[in-house]
Scaffold this motif. Structure first.
Motif, PDB file in Angstrom:
ATOM      1  N   LEU A 262       0.829  -1.207   0.000  1.00 11.87           N
ATOM      2  CA  LEU A 262       0.000   0.000   0.000  1.00 11.87           C
ATOM      3  C   LEU A 262       0.859   1.251   0.000  1.00 11.87           C
ATOM      4  O   LEU A 262       1.815   1.364   0.764  1.00 11.87           O
ATOM      5  CB  LEU A 262      -0.919   0.019   1.233  1.00 11.87           C
ATOM      6  CG  LEU A 262      -1.825  -1.206   1.429  1.00 11.87           C
ATOM      7  CD1 LEU A 262      -2.611  -1.081   2.729  1.00 11.87           C
ATOM      8  CD2 LEU A 262      -2.762  -1.382   0.257  1.00 11.87           C
ATOM      9  N   ASP A 264       0.089   5.156   0.495  1.00  9.25           N
ATOM     10  CA  ASP A 264      -0.997   6.030   0.957  1.00  9.25           C
ATOM     11  C   ASP A 264      -0.651   7.484   0.694  1.00  9.25           C
ATOM     12  O   ASP A 264       0.023   8.134   1.481  1.00  9.25           O
ATOM     13  CB  ASP A 264      -1.227   5.790   2.453  1.00  9.25           C
ATOM     14  CG  ASP A 264      -2.516   6.400   2.956  1.00  9.25           C
ATOM     15  OD1 ASP A 264      -3.136   7.159   2.188  1.00  9.25           O
ATOM     16  OD2 ASP A 264      -2.909   6.120   4.097  1.00  9.25           O
ATOM     17  N   ALA A 274      -2.215  -0.864   7.539  1.00  9.82           N
ATOM     18  CA  ALA A 274      -0.748  -0.852   7.511  1.00  9.82           C
ATOM     19  C   ALA A 274      -0.150  -2.091   8.168  1.00  9.82           C
ATOM     20  O   ALA A 274       0.817  -2.677   7.659  1.00  9.82           O
ATOM     21  CB  ALA A 274      -0.231   0.414   8.197  1.00  9.82           C
ATOM     22  N   ALA A 277      -0.169  -5.225   5.890  1.00 10.42           N
ATOM     23  CA  ALA A 277       0.390  -5.115   4.545  1.00 10.42           C
ATOM     24  C   ALA A 277       1.831  -5.599   4.525  1.00 10.42           C
ATOM     25  O   ALA A 277       2.561  -5.479   5.517  1.00 10.42           O
ATOM     26  CB  ALA A 277       0.320  -3.670   4.065  1.00 10.42           C
ATOM     27  N   ARG A 279       4.092  -4.225   2.684  1.00  6.19           N
ATOM     28  CA  ARG A 279       4.779  -2.927   2.776  1.00  6.19           C
ATOM     29  C   ARG A 279       3.721  -1.832   2.804  1.00  6.19           C
ATOM     30  O   ARG A 279       2.744  -1.882   2.055  1.00  6.19           O
ATOM     31  CB  ARG A 279       5.703  -2.711   1.563  1.00  6.19           C
ATOM     32  CG  ARG A 279       6.910  -3.619   1.518  1.00  6.19           C
ATOM     33  CD  ARG A 279       7.964  -3.201   2.529  1.00  6.19           C
ATOM     34  NE  ARG A 279       8.468  -1.871   2.249  1.00  6.19           N
ATOM     35  CZ  ARG A 279       9.515  -1.601   1.462  1.00  6.19           C
ATOM     36  NH1 ARG A 279      10.134  -2.602   0.847  1.00  6.19           N
ATOM     37  NH2 ARG A 279       9.934  -0.381   1.274  1.00  6.19           N
ATOM     38  N   TYR A 280       3.924  -0.856   3.643  1.00  3.29           N
ATOM     39  CA  TYR A 280       3.028   0.292   3.713  1.00  3.29           C
ATOM     40  C   TYR A 280       3.884   1.547   3.766  1.00  3.29           C
ATOM     41  O   TYR A 280       4.807   1.655   4.577  1.00  3.29           O
ATOM     42  CB  TYR A 280       2.128   0.226   4.947  1.00  3.29           C
ATOM     43  CG  TYR A 280       1.332   1.506   5.171  1.00  3.29           C
ATOM     44  CD1 TYR A 280       0.119   1.712   4.512  1.00  3.29           C
ATOM     45  CD2 TYR A 280       1.801   2.496   6.022  1.00  3.29           C
ATOM     46  CE1 TYR A 280      -0.603   2.884   4.703  1.00  3.29           C
ATOM     47  CE2 TYR A 280       1.080   3.674   6.223  1.00  3.29           C
ATOM     48  CZ  TYR A 280      -0.118   3.857   5.563  1.00  3.29           C
ATOM     49  OH  TYR A 280      -0.820   5.022   5.748  1.00  3.29           O
ATOM     50  N   GLU A 281       3.594   2.490   2.878  1.00  6.07           N
ATOM     51  CA  GLU A 281       4.287   3.776   2.876  1.00  6.07           C
ATOM     52  C   GLU A 281       3.247   4.892   2.814  1.00  6.07           C
ATOM     53  O   GLU A 281       2.231   4.788   2.101  1.00  6.07           O
ATOM     54  CB  GLU A 281       5.227   3.899   1.678  1.00  6.07           C
ATOM     55  CG  GLU A 281       6.374   2.913   1.665  1.00  6.07           C
ATOM     56  CD  GLU A 281       7.449   3.240   2.688  1.00  6.07           C
ATOM     57  OE1 GLU A 281       7.400   4.345   3.275  1.00  6.07           O
ATOM     58  OE2 GLU A 281       8.343   2.395   2.908  1.00  6.07           O
ATOM     59  N   SER A 282       3.488   5.934   3.570  1.00  4.72           N
ATOM     60  CA  SER A 282       2.606   7.095   3.584  1.00  4.72           C
ATOM     61  C   SER A 282       3.410   8.290   3.106  1.00  4.72           C
ATOM     62  O   SER A 282       4.257   8.827   3.841  1.00  4.72           O
ATOM     63  CB  SER A 282       2.065   7.330   5.002  1.00  4.72           C
ATOM     64  OG  SER A 282       1.254   8.474   5.047  1.00  4.72           O
TER      65      SER A 282
END
Length: 542
Positions: A262, A264, A274, A277, A279-282
């Protein structure tokens, strides 16, 4: 250019006069001969000659008529063919008393050209059902007409029925092209909010549900495997809510059988997911998108090679674990300030995005991009063209709708105009998939329900990791967690996994093969491993 017709010459006139004089002299001589031979007076001789000429003329006419009648006499009648019999039967039907017609449907279809002026929708061929949302007509079209004649004129038909195109839903029979179902809503679509589906309803749905149809039934696609998606719409129209409902449905329908990466762009839109997942990046930085693409490309390449090898060996195609890559506010990641560095980054991100989207279709990686700026240049055409499934919420122009749904969308059968949607109804959208347009509204699950589903998924994920047999990858994750570090150099990691090569290059090769994860770079460009990359690999293999 017109020309004037030439008149008779002087020689022609003298010739005609001479001929006339000759005729008069001959006629006078004949009359004199008759008079002398029969002893008749002049008037008697004239009458006799004229009578004889009339008799001769009548005889010539009679002979000519008899000959013509003989030549034109018709042959004996043949038995009628099957086509002639069918035509005669149709003529007989036309001559019979007209069947009772359904007045409302007949008037609407005739005046819009869906059926011919002389055709009717027979009252006996119409089944009417009163539903909670409106009235459904199931009827048989006259011979020669098909469902396409109705589908291509839904706008004018809605006008004849005193509703809009959005009030109509058309379904076609699988048995004949002539039988259709036409639903006429009694109020604008989604005026009343449908209750979110239960777990059982989602699990019973054959595919991936995205939302409700205007009838309250679930709507979606059969699978996301081999398909990618664009979700477009103006700000505050419900894109993120629709996407979160989609992920929640996937967690219920697929359980632990898929992974997520994801990005974001809204910083909070996808934050709830998050912890489960890979990988999660905001962020809204294009460099962050490139980092995630660099994480995905080795996965895509590895899967692609496995599938390719299976084909060469004539083995069954490998079953890959579905992987969802979702980007919120995707247009922000293709921004180009015009500087040399920005142009180079844009070109790299564009090509890597196209690569993941196109190659991913063949190996279980589905890309979903969301944007509130569905302009022509917001997402590069090379990338956008790889996204076959389109969802468009409210937009303010037909041009924007074409970008969201495809340039040729409005030439398809029975299109729905997103610019006519009510922007106050959040999550209302046009789903265009496999050549078919469907008006839907995304699920709006209560936050507590979403959190419950996420916590259940997280617990299952942790239990799988615990139950995973010991491996170098699991050992490397534990080493970094125990040390409390996010990055470890290859030279430091290798000895801890019993790799004692004097050559750092050889040690790095052995470590990469052991872990099955490509190395990354630290803050100073040093090769090594990131904890989040190792954890993602462990989650996907457990």
């Amino acid at each position: 250019m017109a020309t004037r017709k030439a008149g008779p010459s002087e020689e022609d006139i003298w010739g005609q006069m001479a001929g006339a004089i000759g005729v008069l002299v001959t006629a006078t001589a004949c009359l004199a001969a008759v008079k002398e031979a029969l002893g008749l007076p002049w008037w008697g001789a004239v009458a006799l000659v004229v009578g004889v000429l009339l008799l001769l003329g009548y005889a010539a006419w009679w002979i000519r008529a008899a000959i013509r009648a003989r030549w034109n006499r018709e042959p004996a009648a043949k038995a009628p063919t099957a086509v002639e019999q069918a035509s005669a039967a149709d003529d007989l039907e036309d001559e019979q008393e007209a069947v009772p017609a359904h007045p409302e449907l007949t008037r609407a279809l005739v005046r819009t050209g869906a059926i011919g002026k002389e055709q009717v929708i027979a009252l006996s061929d119409v089944e009417t059902r009163r539903l909670d949302v409106g009235t459904q007509y199931e009827f048989l079209l006259p011979k020669g007409a098909t469902h396409e004649n109705v589908a291509s004129r839904l706008g004018p038909i809605g006008s004849m029925l005193d509703v809009t195109r959005l009030h109509l839903k058309l379904e076609t029979s699988r048995e004949t092209e002539r039988r259709v179902k036409l639903l006429v809503l009694k109020e604008p679509p989604f005026t009343r909010l449908f209750d979110p589906p239960s777990r059982d309803e989602i699990q019973a749905y054959s595919g991936v549900p995205f939302g409700h149809e205007v009838t309250g039934e679930l709507a979606g696609v059969s699978t996301l495997d081999g398909a990618s998606m664009l979700i477009a719409g103006m700000s505050q129209t419900g894109k993120t809510t629709l996407a979160c409902g989609l992920i929640t449905s996937l967690l219920i329908a697929y359980g632990d059988e898929f992974d997520m990466v994801l990005l974001d762009g809204k910083f909070l839109g996808l934050a709830d997911f998050a912890k489960i997942a890979l990988r999660y990046e905001s962020s809204s930085d294009p460099a962050v998108l490139e980092k995630l693409l660099d994480f995905l490309i080795p996965i895509v390449d590895k899967r692609y090679e496995e599938g390719r090898e299976a084909k060469f060996k004539r083995q069954p195609a490998p079953k890959f674990r579905p992987l969802l890559f979702m980007i919120d506010e995707a247009a922000d990641f293709y921004a180009n300030t015009g500087s040399k560095e920005s142009k180079e980054l844009f070109n790299r991100v564009e090509e890597k995005s196209r690569y993941v989207a196109s190659k991913g279709l063949e190996c279980g990686v589905a890309v979903i991009m969301m944007t509130q700026r569905p302009d022509k240049d917001a997402i590069p055409t090379l990338v956008r063209s790889q996204l076959q499934i389109r969802i468009c919420l409210y937009v303010d122009s037909e041009g924007t709708a074409k970008v969201s749904l495809g340039d040729s969308y409005f030439t398809t059968l029975s299109p729905i105009k997103p610019q006519l949607l009510n922007p106050k109804i959040k999550g209302q959208a046009v789903l265009y998939a496999h050549g078919k347009s469907t008006l839907i509204r995304g699920f709006n699950f209560p936050p507590s329900f979403v959190w419950e589903v996420i916590d259940e998924a997280y617990a299952r994920q942790q239990n799988r990791i615990i139950a995973t047999p010991e491996s170098p990858l699991k050992q490397a994750v534990k080493i970094m967690q125990d040390k409390g570090v996010e990055f470890m150099r290859t030279a430091d990691m290798a000895p801890l996994l019993d790799i004692n090569e004097a050559s750092s290059t050889e040690a790095g090769k052995q470590l990469a093969k052991l872990l099955g994860v490509p190395t990354g770079r630290g803050a100073k460009g040093v090769h090594g491993y990131k904890l989040q990359d190792l954890e993602a690999a462990l989650k996907s293999t457990s």
